[in-house]
Design a protein around this motif. Sequence first.
Motif, PDB file in Angstrom:
ATOM      1  N   ARG A   1      -2.329 -17.308  -8.886  1.00  8.15           N
ATOM      2  CA  ARG A   1      -2.577 -15.979  -9.630  1.00  8.15           C
ATOM      3  C   ARG A   1      -2.646 -14.676  -8.397  1.00  8.15           C
ATOM      4  O   ARG A   1      -3.617 -14.062  -8.340  1.00  8.15           O
ATOM      5  CB  ARG A   1      -3.491 -15.917 -10.578  1.00  8.15           C
ATOM      6  CG  ARG A   1      -3.289 -16.920 -11.790  1.00  8.15           C
ATOM      7  CD  ARG A   1      -4.403 -16.454 -12.774  1.00  8.15           C
ATOM      8  NE  ARG A   1      -5.623 -16.991 -12.193  1.00  8.15           N
ATOM      9  CZ  ARG A   1      -6.104 -17.994 -12.269  1.00  8.15           C
ATOM     10  NH1 ARG A   1      -5.446 -19.368 -12.930  1.00  8.15           N
ATOM     11  NH2 ARG A   1      -7.325 -18.444 -11.888  1.00  8.15           N
ATOM     12  N   PRO A   2      -1.755 -14.791  -7.567  1.00  6.48           N
ATOM     13  CA  PRO A   2      -1.684 -13.869  -6.484  1.00  6.48           C
ATOM     14  C   PRO A   2      -1.510 -12.250  -7.153  1.00  6.48           C
ATOM     15  O   PRO A   2      -0.711 -12.018  -8.385  1.00  6.48           O
ATOM     16  CB  PRO A   2      -0.735 -14.136  -5.398  1.00  6.48           C
ATOM     17  CG  PRO A   2       0.274 -14.503  -6.610  1.00  6.48           C
ATOM     18  CD  PRO A   2      -0.248 -15.624  -7.384  1.00  6.48           C
ATOM     19  N   PHE A   3      -2.247 -11.280  -6.566  1.00  7.42           N
ATOM     20  CA  PHE A   3      -1.900  -9.825  -7.184  1.00  7.42           C
ATOM     21  C   PHE A   3      -1.980  -8.926  -6.020  1.00  7.42           C
ATOM     22  O   PHE A   3      -2.876  -9.257  -4.942  1.00  7.42           O
ATOM     23  CB  PHE A   3      -2.859  -9.740  -8.310  1.00  7.42           C
ATOM     24  CG  PHE A   3      -4.506  -9.835  -7.874  1.00  7.42           C
ATOM     25  CD1 PHE A   3      -5.125  -8.653  -7.183  1.00  7.42           C
ATOM     26  CD2 PHE A   3      -5.108 -11.026  -8.043  1.00  7.42           C
ATOM     27  CE1 PHE A   3      -6.562  -9.054  -6.956  1.00  7.42           C
ATOM     28  CE2 PHE A   3      -6.452 -11.175  -7.910  1.00  7.42           C
ATOM     29  CZ  PHE A   3      -6.965 -10.300  -7.182  1.00  7.42           C
ATOM     30  N   LEU A   4      -1.704  -7.915  -6.120  1.00  9.70           N
ATOM     31  CA  LEU A   4      -1.598  -6.912  -5.098  1.00  9.70           C
ATOM     32  C   LEU A   4      -3.137  -6.144  -5.179  1.00  9.70           C
ATOM     33  O   LEU A   4      -3.902  -6.081  -6.311  1.00  9.70           O
ATOM     34  CB  LEU A   4      -0.564  -5.598  -5.448  1.00  9.70           C
ATOM     35  CG  LEU A   4       0.571  -5.654  -5.114  1.00  9.70           C
ATOM     36  CD1 LEU A   4       1.684  -4.733  -5.637  1.00  9.70           C
ATOM     37  CD2 LEU A   4       0.832  -5.885  -3.710  1.00  9.70           C
ATOM     38  N   PRO A   5      -3.598  -5.850  -3.997  1.00  8.99           N
ATOM     39  CA  PRO A   5      -5.013  -4.875  -4.087  1.00  8.99           C
ATOM     40  C   PRO A   5      -4.812  -3.591  -4.962  1.00  8.99           C
ATOM     41  O   PRO A   5      -3.515  -3.179  -4.960  1.00  8.99           O
ATOM     42  CB  PRO A   5      -5.015  -4.513  -2.518  1.00  8.99           C
ATOM     43  CG  PRO A   5      -4.170  -5.640  -1.939  1.00  8.99           C
ATOM     44  CD  PRO A   5      -3.088  -6.023  -2.537  1.00  8.99           C
ATOM     45  N   GLU A   6      -5.893  -3.240  -5.741  1.00 10.63           N
ATOM     46  CA  GLU A   6      -5.858  -1.971  -6.396  1.00 10.63           C
ATOM     47  C   GLU A   6      -5.340  -0.913  -5.636  1.00 10.63           C
ATOM     48  O   GLU A   6      -4.438  -0.209  -6.302  1.00 10.63           O
ATOM     49  CB  GLU A   6      -7.215  -1.851  -6.936  1.00 10.63           C
ATOM     50  CG  GLU A   6      -7.063  -0.719  -7.994  1.00 10.63           C
ATOM     51  CD  GLU A   6      -8.776  -0.553  -8.567  1.00 10.63           C
ATOM     52  OE1 GLU A   6      -8.712   0.675  -9.192  1.00 10.63           O
ATOM     53  OE2 GLU A   6      -9.512  -1.168  -8.147  1.00 10.63           O
ATOM     54  N   GLU A   7      -5.210  -0.686  -4.646  1.00 12.11           N
ATOM     55  CA  GLU A   7      -5.067   0.670  -4.019  1.00 12.11           C
ATOM     56  C   GLU A   7      -3.584   0.282  -3.494  1.00 12.11           C
ATOM     57  O   GLU A   7      -2.972   1.442  -2.919  1.00 12.11           O
ATOM     58  CB  GLU A   7      -5.778   0.932  -2.620  1.00 12.11           C
ATOM     59  CG  GLU A   7      -6.074  -0.186  -1.515  1.00 12.11           C
ATOM     60  CD  GLU A   7      -6.858  -1.150  -1.808  1.00 12.11           C
ATOM     61  OE1 GLU A   7      -7.270  -2.101  -0.833  1.00 12.11           O
ATOM     62  OE2 GLU A   7      -7.596  -1.277  -2.880  1.00 12.11           O
ATOM     63  N   CYS A   8      -2.966  -0.995  -3.437  1.00 12.27           N
ATOM     64  CA  CYS A   8      -1.391  -1.109  -3.287  1.00 12.27           C
ATOM     65  C   CYS A   8      -0.584  -1.080  -4.394  1.00 12.27           C
ATOM     66  O   CYS A   8       0.668  -1.368  -4.162  1.00 12.27           O
ATOM     67  CB  CYS A   8      -1.554  -2.259  -2.534  1.00 12.27           C
ATOM     68  SG  CYS A   8      -2.210  -2.240  -0.809  1.00 12.27           S
ATOM     69  N   GLN A   9      -1.136  -0.872  -5.640  1.00 10.67           N
ATOM     70  CA  GLN A   9      -0.305  -0.546  -7.053  1.00 10.67           C
ATOM     71  C   GLN A   9       0.841   0.355  -6.586  1.00 10.67           C
ATOM     72  O   GLN A   9       0.555   1.228  -5.983  1.00 10.67           O
ATOM     73  CB  GLN A   9      -1.186  -0.248  -8.038  1.00 10.67           C
ATOM     74  CG  GLN A   9      -2.156  -1.236  -8.350  1.00 10.67           C
ATOM     75  CD  GLN A   9      -1.724  -2.656  -8.772  1.00 10.67           C
ATOM     76  OE1 GLN A   9      -0.587  -2.896  -9.430  1.00 10.67           O
ATOM     77  NE2 GLN A   9      -2.269  -3.660  -8.112  1.00 10.67           N
ATOM     78  N   PRO A  10       1.799  -0.038  -7.315  1.00  6.66           N
ATOM     79  CA  PRO A  10       3.047   0.869  -7.159  1.00  6.66           C
ATOM     80  C   PRO A  10       2.839   2.154  -7.679  1.00  6.66           C
ATOM     81  O   PRO A  10       2.125   2.531  -8.713  1.00  6.66           O
ATOM     82  CB  PRO A  10       4.234   0.211  -8.090  1.00  6.66           C
ATOM     83  CG  PRO A  10       3.798  -1.198  -8.158  1.00  6.66           C
ATOM     84  CD  PRO A  10       2.458  -1.151  -8.040  1.00  6.66           C
ATOM     85  N   THR A  11       3.350   3.322  -7.094  1.00  6.70           N
ATOM     86  CA  THR A  11       3.175   4.919  -7.565  1.00  6.70           C
ATOM     87  C   THR A  11       4.100   4.764  -8.837  1.00  6.70           C
ATOM     88  O   THR A  11       5.023   4.132  -9.027  1.00  6.70           O
ATOM     89  CB  THR A  11       3.657   5.748  -6.465  1.00  6.70           C
ATOM     90  OG1 THR A  11       5.133   5.255  -6.170  1.00  6.70           O
ATOM     91  CG2 THR A  11       2.787   5.528  -5.310  1.00  6.70           C
ATOM     92  N   GLU A  12       3.725   5.934  -9.484  1.00  5.83           N
ATOM     93  CA  GLU A  12       4.326   6.206 -10.812  1.00  5.83           C
ATOM     94  C   GLU A  12       6.068   6.426 -10.498  1.00  5.83           C
ATOM     95  O   GLU A  12       6.829   6.160 -11.298  1.00  5.83           O
ATOM     96  CB  GLU A  12       3.812   7.528 -11.371  1.00  5.83           C
ATOM     97  CG  GLU A  12       4.413   7.791 -12.892  1.00  5.83           C
ATOM     98  CD  GLU A  12       3.559   8.863 -13.397  1.00  5.83           C
ATOM     99  OE1 GLU A  12       4.104   9.344 -14.349  1.00  5.83           O
ATOM    100  OE2 GLU A  12       2.453   9.160 -13.101  1.00  5.83           O
ATOM    101  N   VAL A  13       6.309   7.035  -9.416  1.00 11.08           N
ATOM    102  CA  VAL A  13       7.704   7.702  -9.021  1.00 11.08           C
ATOM    103  C   VAL A  13       8.234   6.426  -7.964  1.00 11.08           C
ATOM    104  O   VAL A  13       7.584   6.109  -7.073  1.00 11.08           O
ATOM    105  CB  VAL A  13       7.892   8.913  -8.282  1.00 11.08           C
ATOM    106  CG1 VAL A  13       9.322   8.946  -7.946  1.00 11.08           C
ATOM    107  CG2 VAL A  13       7.558   9.846  -9.358  1.00 11.08           C
ATOM    108  N   ALA A  14       8.986   5.505  -8.444  1.00 15.39           N
ATOM    109  CA  ALA A  14       9.273   4.231  -7.547  1.00 15.39           C
ATOM    110  C   ALA A  14       9.599   4.558  -6.119  1.00 15.39           C
ATOM    111  O   ALA A  14       9.193   3.978  -5.390  1.00 15.39           O
ATOM    112  CB  ALA A  14      10.435   3.397  -8.310  1.00 15.39           C
ATOM    113  N   GLU A  15      10.535   5.655  -6.074  1.00 15.99           N
ATOM    114  CA  GLU A  15      11.028   6.004  -4.738  1.00 15.99           C
ATOM    115  C   GLU A  15       9.896   6.310  -3.594  1.00 15.99           C
ATOM    116  O   GLU A  15      10.127   6.285  -2.305  1.00 15.99           O
ATOM    117  CB  GLU A  15      12.073   6.999  -4.842  1.00 15.99           C
ATOM    118  CG  GLU A  15      13.303   6.860  -5.595  1.00 15.99           C
ATOM    119  CD  GLU A  15      13.240   7.081  -6.810  1.00 15.99           C
ATOM    120  OE1 GLU A  15      12.108   6.767  -7.679  1.00 15.99           O
ATOM    121  OE2 GLU A  15      14.159   7.711  -7.459  1.00 15.99           O
TER     122      GLU A  15
END
Length: 226
Positions: free
Chosen positions: A83-97
């Motif tokens: 169950r790997p997951f991204l650190p909270e602060e590395c979550q994708p931004t709302e605008v993908a680009e």
Amino acid sequence: MSQNLQEFLASPARPAGTMSYHELCGFLFSIACSPDLVQPSEWLPMIFDDQDPGYADVEEANAILQQIITLYNDVNQQVVSGRPFLPEECQPTEVAEENFTSPLGEWSAGFMCGHGWLAETWDSCLPEELDDELGSCVMVLSYFADPRLAEAYRQEASTKAVTAGEMARTVVKIFGDAMASYALIGRSLYLALNEMAEEDAPALKVGRNEPCPCGSGKKYKHCCLH
């Protein structure tokens, strides 16, 4: 997040080429997923681009190294549990680009550094039937490391006119699945290689009158030899 570790890595006192905290997280994920165990003594120097980290003293060195190992253990436990997951602060931004200039982009750069370093390890044990799956995972996980790399991926992967924005949004949607698949492939290969090594290990020879290897304290002939 370890604030001390983040500040230490970001300090101008560190050598040029030192990974950021977010790069380190992606790098450690690639290390934890390696099909072959990589000792800390091998990967720790890479964090500082094989240069002197510039610790103030032994106490600071011990504290920072402990934080790095703790972070690695956390990431490794995620991989082992599936169950790997991204650190909270590395979550994708709302605008993908915008992920190219976000912590997720740094995570991807760290991942790409680690995977590239371990490429020979992967090539030596990856079954041919998993080539495409692994390649897809690597493409997704390294996508936001560099816009030029992403454009190359887009042109290679697109079978129709897909815009850069559409591609970025697709990558964001499947990023978590790619992490899970990459970890599963690496972990499965690691377990398979370990099992093969155990099968190939020479049988332990114990004399009849020697202590039994099971630890009972009895002589072998009066214990497991029967």
